[in-house]
Design an enzyme around this catalytic site. Structure first.
Site, PDB file in Angstrom:
ATOM      1  N   TYR A 114     -12.984   2.956   7.019  1.00  0.00           N
ATOM      2  CA  TYR A 114     -13.684   1.664   7.157  1.00  0.00           C
ATOM      3  C   TYR A 114     -12.725   0.486   6.960  1.00  0.00           C
ATOM      4  CZ  TYR A 114     -17.913   4.550   6.361  1.00  0.00           C
ATOM      5  OH  TYR A 114     -18.886   5.505   6.407  1.00  0.00           O
ATOM      6  N   ASP A 155     -21.065   3.472  -1.024  1.00  0.00           N
ATOM      7  CA  ASP A 155     -20.458   4.445  -0.116  1.00  0.00           C
ATOM      8  C   ASP A 155     -19.447   3.746   0.792  1.00  0.00           C
ATOM      9  OD1 ASP A 155     -20.851   7.296   1.321  1.00  0.00           O
ATOM     10  OD2 ASP A 155     -20.621   5.738   2.850  1.00  0.00           O
ATOM     11  N   HIS A 200     -14.801  13.673   5.970  1.00  0.00           N
ATOM     12  CA  HIS A 200     -15.565  12.762   6.828  1.00  0.00           C
ATOM     13  C   HIS A 200     -16.120  13.462   8.078  1.00  0.00           C
ATOM     14  CE1 HIS A 200     -15.768   8.172   7.759  1.00  0.00           C
ATOM     15  NE2 HIS A 200     -16.810   8.792   8.251  1.00  0.00           N
ATOM     16  N   LYS A 222     -13.960   8.944   1.649  1.00  0.00           N
ATOM     17  CA  LYS A 222     -13.957  10.071   2.593  1.00  0.00           C
ATOM     18  C   LYS A 222     -12.551  10.365   3.116  1.00  0.00           C
ATOM     19  CE  LYS A 222     -18.578   8.614   4.081  1.00  0.00           C
ATOM     20  NZ  LYS A 222     -18.612   7.185   3.773  1.00  0.00           N
TER      21      LYS A 222
END
Length: 323
Positions: free
Chosen positions: A55, A50, A117, A84
């Site tokens: 990120y 994931d 997200h 996401k």
């Protein structure tokens, strides 16, 4: 028990491995550690990875996946990869470009799951959290049903196999589910979930709609000072979890993971420590009794680590509702 058979059916006919590896790096973790940790996770048996645009580690995660394909450890189809859609890409015309940025960073042809997200659109641009000159967040007025239609098009284009959402409350899920002309239901809702926030009402609602709940912060977070209150309780030091862990000769982390799996969740375990990454795979080697489950149910205090307070002024902020 073979962990590879532990898969959960999604409402579109695809399957997701019940245990996933989370890649959001904590404070002060170098990008190289994300690369190594993802390789260790695949070596340990994790097949569900994931990640997310926000990120900023998709190059490293993609490199780890491709290197494990190259050395024969896995084939691409063995890996279930999630990315996401960040809120600055919620305008329908930007949705596919966000996914294409992730695919380019990953150097993969498709992802297995693409999810919204947060249900809180922000103004587009090159800033992750766009603000005005007074530091106020710049919200965007986008109908998430229009965003969802663009998500459906990404699935039809073969860029993602499944589509879902994250951090949606019941009301927001119902808006998508009741959308006229809905082509695909969300396959999942990824939310914070652990013994201190067991999400029982939202879980029941998701199950009633054949939506899989995916849990993040399942171990109570790495206590990242950028977004977690440092005075918050330490989940893995809870005496009830410690006692059950001692009884089963397991770690409190494994007890928390097992508790969520037995309730039907898909769980994301995050660790950048090779020993703990391997240890987390042991979650399939034991079972909790109904007494254990009841005792852990009793720990719920609706306590949220990821409060997302920086988004709290948004009209679509999801955590004001009970669930």
């Amino acid at each position: 028990m073979d962990h590879k058979t532990q898969r959960v059916a999604l409402n579109d006919g695809n399957f997701v491995p019940a245990l996933g590896f989370g890649t959001a790096p904590p404070e002060k973790v170098p990008m190289s550690a994300v690369l190594e940790a993802t390789k260790h996770a695949i070596d340990a048996g994790f097949r569900h990875i994931d990640s997310a645009y926000s990120y900023q580690v998709e190059e490293e995660v993609g490199l780890a996946i491709r290197s494990k394909i190259a050395d024969g450890t896995v084939k691409r189809e063995d890996i279930f990869y999630t990315t996401k859609l960040w809120p600055t890409f919620c305008r329908p015309e930007l949705v596919q470009s966000s996914l294409e940025i992730s695919l380019k960073r990953l150097q993969l042809d498709y992802v297995d799951l693409f999810i919204i997200h947060f249900p809180m659109p922000l103004q587009p641009g090159d800033k992750m959290l766009p603000r005005d000159e007074n530091g106020k967040l710049l919200f965007d007025t986008v109908d998430l049903c229009d965003t969802w239609e663009a998500m459906e098009k990404c699935k039809d284009a073969g860029l993602t196999k499944s589509i879902g959402v994250s951090n949606f409350n019941r009301r927001q899920l119902e808006r998508i589910l009741n959308k006229p002309g809905l082509k695909y239901k969300p396959v999942c809702n990824q939310v914070e979930c652990h013994p201190y926030l067991n999400q029982s009402k939202l879980l029941d609602f998701c199950k009633s709609k054949d939506i899989v709940m995916v849990g993040y912060c399942v171990l109570g977070t790495s206590r990242d000072s950028r977004w977690v209150d440092q005075s918050s309780p330490v989940l893995l030091e809870d005496p009830v979890l410690a006692a059950i862990a001692k009884k089963h000769q397991r770690t409190p982390a494994l007890i928390s993971l097992r508790y969520l799996l037995q309730r039907g969740l898909v769980v994301l375990a995050k660790s950048f420590n090779e020993k703990r990454i391997k240890e987390n795979m042991q979650v399939f080697d034991f079972q909790l009794t109904s007494e254990d489950m009841k005792a852990i149910d009793g720990l719920n205090r609706n306590f949220r680590y990821n409060t997302a307070t920086y988004l709290a002024g948004h009209p679509d902020f999801p955590f004001h509702d009970e669930y």
